[in-house]
Design an enzyme around this catalytic site. Structure first.
Site, PDB file in Angstrom:
ATOM      1  CB  VAL A 132      11.529  -6.275   6.074  1.00 23.98           C
ATOM      2  CG1 VAL A 132      10.874  -6.309   4.718  1.00 23.98           C
ATOM      3  CG2 VAL A 132      10.948  -5.189   6.969  1.00 23.98           C
ATOM      4  CE1 TYR A 159       8.519   6.718  10.003  1.00 23.04           C
ATOM      5  CE2 TYR A 159       8.925   9.081  10.119  1.00 23.04           C
ATOM      6  CZ  TYR A 159       8.697   7.938   9.367  1.00 23.04           C
ATOM      7  OH  TYR A 159       8.647   8.018   7.992  1.00 23.04           O
ATOM      8  CB  ALA A 196      15.488   7.752  17.091  1.00 21.64           C
ATOM      9  CB  SER A 229      11.375  10.224   7.111  1.00 21.96           C
ATOM     10  OG  SER A 229      10.500  11.196   7.659  1.00 21.96           O
ATOM     11  NE  ARG A 287      -0.333   0.030   5.006  1.00 26.25           N
ATOM     12  CZ  ARG A 287      -0.857  -0.215   6.194  1.00 26.25           C
ATOM     13  NH1 ARG A 287      -2.119  -0.591   6.287  1.00 26.25           N
ATOM     14  NH2 ARG A 287      -0.133  -0.081   7.288  1.00 26.25           N
TER      15      ARG A 287
END
Length: 254
Positions: A61, A153, A155, A140, A18
């Site tokens: 993963v 997120y 870090a 990001s 997605r």
């Protein structure tokens, strides 16, 4: 760019059930690549694979054996992998870090960092043996922007940026490695962001990955590239300057 510029390439896209990963898989397939797409949710990844005529792989993963198995199956059915798009990742709801369950907090690192490492580790030996290949890692702006939300997120994305940057140095002259920021794209992960947030058009990240897969930007290996704010053609023209001045990098400045 030509309609089938990636004809003959085999791409492996993680987190492709997605959102950004699915759109990257669609873009690469439209450009002629044979695409293996993976995710943890079978229904989602099989739907994307059917749509693009690709191969669906269901696995986590952060599981070393599962990742190795996915790469083995992709190469046995589609051929040697030319492009890895390490896109799988996750986040948690976090208001105050110290109130989050430790295992839940760490799960973000397992998806966002360990998953990227394991995916790269699985494809690099074959790429080196064949003398070809490229790696694109989804980073990001949370890696460097102030006040960017979750500690887990932010870090993890800072860690994966440095991983990609150092990996590019280790593979210099052999396998180009890119870390990209797709911008703020409307996905399941960003659904709580306000409507007036600085949203990025969803087609930009897939188009950037396609351009990187073409080889036109190999001179920018190791550099941070933003899907919306970076002019790739201009960066390619200025590649020597970028390397000499260490631009498009996250560094301590004094």
């Amino acid at each position: 760019m030509t309609d089938r510029e990636l004809e003959g390439q085999v791409a492996f896209v993680t987190g492709g059930g997605r959102g950004i990963g699915a759109n990257v898989a669609r873009e690469l397939a439209a450009a002629g690549a044979k695409v293996a797409v993976s995710a943890r949710t079978r229904e989602q990844v099989e739907e994307v694979a059917r749509e693009i005529g690709g191969l669906a792989l269901v696995a986590d993963v952060s599981d070393p054996q599962a990742v190795a198995g996915m790469v083995e199956r992709a190469e046995s059915e589609l051929g040697p992998i030319d492009l890895l798009v390490a896109n799988a990742g996750g986040n948690i709801r976090e208001q105050q870090a110290w109130e989050v369950d430790a295992s839940e907090w760490w799960s973000v690192f397992e998806a966002n960092v360990l998953g990227v490492y394991l995916s790269c580790r699985a494809v690099i030996p074959g790429m080196l043996e064949r003398g070809r290949g490229r790696i694109v890692i989804t980073g990001s702006g949370a890696a460097y922007l102030p006040h960017s939300g979750s500690t887990a997120y932010s870090a993890s994305k800072a860690a994966v940026w440095r991983f990609g940057n150092v990996l590019a140095d280790q593979l210099e002259g052999r396998i180009p490695v890119f870390v990209i920021s797709p911008g703020l794209v409307r996905t399941e992960m960003t659904k709580r962001a306000p409507d007036d947030a600085p949203w990025t058009s969803p087609e930009l990240a897939p188009q950037l990955v396609r351009a990187l897969a073409s080889g036109r930007a190999d001179a920018l290996s190791g550099r941070y590239i933003h899907a919306e704010h970076a002019d790739l053609a201009d960066l390619v023209r200025r590649a020597d300057e970028i390397r000499e001045r260490d631009l498009n990098a996250i560094r301590l400045q004094r």
